[in-house]
Design a protein around this motif. Structure first.
Motif, PDB file in Angstrom:
ATOM      1  N   UNK A 113       0.836  -1.344  -0.059  1.00  0.00           N
ATOM      2  CA  UNK A 113      -0.110  -0.139  -0.172  1.00  0.00           C
ATOM      3  C   UNK A 113       0.580   1.461  -0.376  1.00  0.00           C
ATOM      4  N   UNK A 114       0.182   2.006  -0.454  1.00  0.00           N
ATOM      5  CA  UNK A 114       0.440   4.026  -0.250  1.00  0.00           C
ATOM      6  C   UNK A 114      -0.142   4.437   1.334  1.00  0.00           C
ATOM      7  N   UNK A 115       0.927   5.039   2.004  1.00  0.00           N
ATOM      8  CA  UNK A 115       0.642   6.100   3.204  1.00  0.00           C
ATOM      9  C   UNK A 115       0.679   7.047   3.350  1.00  0.00           C
ATOM     10  N   UNK A 116      -0.377   7.563   4.400  1.00  0.00           N
ATOM     11  CA  UNK A 116      -0.340   9.028   4.009  1.00  0.00           C
ATOM     12  C   UNK A 116       0.746   9.952   5.013  1.00  0.00           C
ATOM     13  N   UNK A 117       1.097   9.146   6.285  1.00  0.00           N
ATOM     14  CA  UNK A 117       1.699   9.723   7.482  1.00  0.00           C
ATOM     15  C   UNK A 117       2.632   8.133   7.989  1.00  0.00           C
ATOM     16  N   UNK A 118       2.956   7.278   7.155  1.00  0.00           N
ATOM     17  CA  UNK A 118       4.455   6.183   7.078  1.00  0.00           C
ATOM     18  C   UNK A 118       5.000   6.351   8.281  1.00  0.00           C
ATOM     19  N   UNK A 119       5.135   4.932   8.898  1.00  0.00           N
ATOM     20  CA  UNK A 119       6.528   5.063  10.100  1.00  0.00           C
ATOM     21  C   UNK A 119       8.223   5.407   9.340  1.00  0.00           C
ATOM     22  N   UNK A 148       4.833  -4.087   9.495  1.00  0.00           N
ATOM     23  CA  UNK A 148       4.770  -3.023   8.366  1.00  0.00           C
ATOM     24  C   UNK A 148       6.667  -2.593   8.476  1.00  0.00           C
ATOM     25  N   UNK A 149       6.870  -3.246   6.648  1.00  0.00           N
ATOM     26  CA  UNK A 149       8.128  -2.952   6.076  1.00  0.00           C
ATOM     27  C   UNK A 149       8.520  -1.965   5.224  1.00  0.00           C
ATOM     28  N   UNK A 150       9.293  -1.055   5.334  1.00  0.00           N
ATOM     29  CA  UNK A 150       9.250  -0.077   3.935  1.00  0.00           C
ATOM     30  C   UNK A 150       9.427  -0.364   2.453  1.00  0.00           C
ATOM     31  N   UNK A 151       9.415  -0.962   1.503  1.00  0.00           N
ATOM     32  CA  UNK A 151      10.470  -1.100   0.147  1.00  0.00           C
ATOM     33  C   UNK A 151      10.973   0.411  -0.397  1.00  0.00           C
ATOM     34  N   UNK A 210      11.797   4.516   8.652  1.00  0.00           N
ATOM     35  CA  UNK A 210      11.870   3.241   7.446  1.00  0.00           C
ATOM     36  C   UNK A 210      12.749   2.319   8.461  1.00  0.00           C
ATOM     37  N   UNK A 211      12.218   1.558   9.093  1.00  0.00           N
ATOM     38  CA  UNK A 211      12.572  -0.130   9.935  1.00  0.00           C
ATOM     39  C   UNK A 211      11.358  -0.566   9.826  1.00  0.00           C
ATOM     40  N   UNK A 212      11.650  -2.088  10.137  1.00  0.00           N
ATOM     41  CA  UNK A 212      10.269  -2.860   9.966  1.00  0.00           C
ATOM     42  C   UNK A 212       9.534  -2.281  11.725  1.00  0.00           C
ATOM     43  N   UNK A 213       8.742  -2.567  11.104  1.00  0.00           N
ATOM     44  CA  UNK A 213       7.923  -1.936  12.715  1.00  0.00           C
ATOM     45  C   UNK A 213       6.399  -4.175  12.734  1.00  0.00           C
ATOM     46  N   UNK A 214       6.487  -4.294  14.545  1.00  0.00           N
ATOM     47  CA  UNK A 214       5.958  -4.767  14.600  1.00  0.00           C
ATOM     48  C   UNK A 214       5.887  -5.438  15.835  1.00  0.00           C
ATOM     49  N   UNK A 215       4.622  -5.787  16.021  1.00  0.00           N
ATOM     50  CA  UNK A 215       3.426  -5.088  17.257  1.00  0.00           C
ATOM     51  C   UNK A 215       2.489  -6.992  17.524  1.00  0.00           C
ATOM     52  N   UNK A 216       2.529  -7.021  18.758  1.00  0.00           N
ATOM     53  CA  UNK A 216       1.276  -7.825  19.071  1.00  0.00           C
ATOM     54  C   UNK A 216       0.892  -7.261  20.149  1.00  0.00           C
ATOM     55  N   UNK A 217      -0.823  -7.991  19.771  1.00  0.00           N
ATOM     56  CA  UNK A 217      -2.099  -7.702  20.541  1.00  0.00           C
ATOM     57  C   UNK A 217      -2.428  -9.425  21.836  1.00  0.00           C
ATOM     58  N   UNK A 218      -3.891  -8.496  22.378  1.00  0.00           N
ATOM     59  CA  UNK A 218      -4.083 -10.057  22.488  1.00  0.00           C
ATOM     60  C   UNK A 218      -5.039 -11.084  20.980  1.00  0.00           C
ATOM     61  N   UNK A 219      -5.217  -9.733  20.971  1.00  0.00           N
ATOM     62  CA  UNK A 219      -5.946 -10.959  19.262  1.00  0.00           C
ATOM     63  C   UNK A 219      -5.479 -10.639  17.788  1.00  0.00           C
ATOM     64  N   UNK A 220      -4.454  -9.646  17.838  1.00  0.00           N
ATOM     65  CA  UNK A 220      -3.684  -9.724  16.553  1.00  0.00           C
ATOM     66  C   UNK A 220      -2.327  -9.668  16.821  1.00  0.00           C
ATOM     67  N   UNK A 221      -1.806  -9.295  15.418  1.00  0.00           N
ATOM     68  CA  UNK A 221      -0.639  -8.564  14.967  1.00  0.00           C
ATOM     69  C   UNK A 221      -0.341  -8.559  14.086  1.00  0.00           C
TER      70      UNK A 221
END
Length: 495
Positions: free
Chosen positions: A185-191, A207-210, A193-204
């Protein structure tokens, strides 16, 4: 069937393309059969790890990849932990973010340049093999049935491999996650330039920039486990991302979107007679860690030179058996790493997720542990099993040592000749004489350091033999090692 091809490769994904290009570069006839028509639109794999880049560097391809990818030297995982890749002892201390279709394009260009022949729209329906070769039954895009014969066959045709099915091999394992959602996808407000990952009780969420304005997003929700064929919209991915990461980064305009399930499986044998399995045909696992395509490419790097050595140079036939033992070991490691990462992200109890975060944060604060983690994820730390009593360097990755004298300036530049390297200390004279007769197969180079060890480096950058320099490393010992691994000089076997 009016001719015999040295090797038929089934599957034109990254694994099949790399092994086909290697075989053609070695002067072998190589044919690639691919079910798809036209260029791939798939983009499931999203990154090239450091060890894979080293293998590409040995083919003078790495710089082409780096020119179109985004180096990511820090992986931010589960909110608080940052895995630093910049400390890796390699020319490529990072993950190179790039979509799979770009990897396929670069490898296809190289394969065609080397003379690989492609047959699109060709589906394998069966095979038979004898002492001299393999007959492949193939249905072409226009419905005709025909047969190709080859000395050897490489099945790199994915998780639903027709080659594996034709061999009657099981694919033991289990399904570990359903309804993972993936998109670019494209992003209007991107994170950042690092790989970002997280998990919560019901999912994970992941996000990785190209680096070109596109971002890879993978999400999973315990609340929404649907069949792979169920309709999917970007709104579903945005909602899960907001719930896990606190924002959806303004994602919009997806170019690719998919729902898939994740299995962990590995075939019990990578070789059956004259047929070899590689890539997803041999092993599948979760996308956690970005190991799938990289493990397949390293399968190809291991297999290609061995087939060329046996067919072209008369290397011992047992060399082909080492492909299965070494790469099954590597597949076990990839399954274990990706499985642990995925299960940690999917852990249900809050206390278990909290314990994982504390463990990860603590480990990353220890420089030695953090470096070991980075080496494991990147493939730099992979070591193949060695025989009892072997030198401690045997089976290990050869570091990219600087070299003295004219010519290549480092080990991996020297490996671009696609031959063995006998790396000797400064001032050594006996090794050059001992390698006489293996010209074209073995290149003697001098290390530009104070090392006192003779090292025989395989074409895939792993150490096959080593010994301390000196009187105990006589010419006879060196010639014995060369004959064991490279075959007797200089007469090739008949094809």
């Amino acid at each position: 069937m009016d001719a015999v091809t040295d090797v038929v490769v089934v599957g034109a994904g990254p694994t099949g393309l790399l092994v086909a290009g290697d075989l053609a570069a070695a002067g072998l006839s190589c044919l690639v059969l691919e079910r798809r028509h036209g260029e791939s639109n798939l983009s499931r794999a999203a990154g090239v790890h450091a060890r894979t880049l080293e293998q590409l560097d040995a083919r003078d391809l790495a710089d082409d990849f780096v020119a179109v990818g985004l180096p990511v030297d820090a992986l931010r995982v589960f909110g608080s932990g940052v895995l630093d890749l910049s400390r890796l002892a390699t020319r490529f201390p990072y993950l190179l973010a790039m979509p799979q279709f770009t990897t396929e394009r670069l490898l296809t260009e190289r394969a065609r340049k080397m003379g690989v022949e492609f047959v699109p729209g060709a589906e394998v329906t069966g095979l038979r093999q004898d002492a001299d070769g393999v007959d492949l039954d193939v249905r072409t895009h226009d419905g005709r049935d025909c047969t190709w014969r080859a000395h050897y066959v490489v099945g790199a045709d994915g998780a639903r491999s027709a080659v594996r099915h034709s061999l009657g091999l099981p694919f033991p394992g289990m399904s570990v996650a359903r309804s993972l959602l993936l998109c670019d996808v494209r992003m209007a407000d991107p994170p950042p330039n690092v790989l970002t990952a997280d998990a919560r009780k019901d999912g994970f969420a992941f996000v990785l920039p190209f680096g070109d304005g596109w971002y890879r997003v993978i999400v999973w929700s315990r609340r929404r486990r649907r069949p792979d064929a169920a309709p999917i919209e970007l709104g579903e991915i945005r909602e899960i991302t907001r719930r896990v990461l606190g924002t959806d980064f303004g994602m919009h305009d997806p170019r690719w979107i998919s729902r898939f399930s994740c299995d962990e499986r590995q075939v019990p044998a990578y070789r059956v007679g004259r047929v070899f399995l590689a890539g997803d045909a041999a092993h599948v696992h979760s996308p956690a860690g970005g190991l799938g395509m990289n493990t397949g490419l390293q399968d190809a790097a291991n297999l290609g030179w061995k087939l060329a050595a046996v067919i072209r140079d008369g290397a011992p036939a047992w060399l082909l058996d080492t492909y299965g033992s070494e790469r099954h070991h590597a597949g076990d490691i990839s399954l274990r790493i990706s499985g642990r990462l995925l299960r940690s992200a999917m852990a249900r109890p809050r206390t278990l997720r909290a314990a994982w975060r504390v463990l990860l944060r603590t480990a990353m604060r220890d420089p030695h542990v953090a470096l070991r983690m980075a080496e494991t994820i990147s493939g730099i730390g992979l070591t193949y099993p060695a025989a009892a009593g072997a030198h401690p360097l045997v089976g290990r990755r050869a570091p990219d040592l600087p070299l003295a004298g004219p010519g290549p300036k480092s080990v991996y530049q020297a490996l671009r000749c696609r031959c063995w390297l006998l790396v000797v200390p400064p001032g050594s004279r006996v090794p050059a004489q001992a390698a006489a007769g293996w010209e074209g197969r073995v290149r003697v180079v001098t290390a530009n350091d104070a090392a006192r060890t003779l090292v025989l480096v395989r074409p895939d950058g792993y150490v096959a033999w080593a010994a301390a320099a000196g009187s105990e490393s006589s010419a006879d010992r060196i010639r014995g090692a060369l004959a064991q691994w490279c075959g007797p000089p200089p007469t090739p076997i008949a094809r």
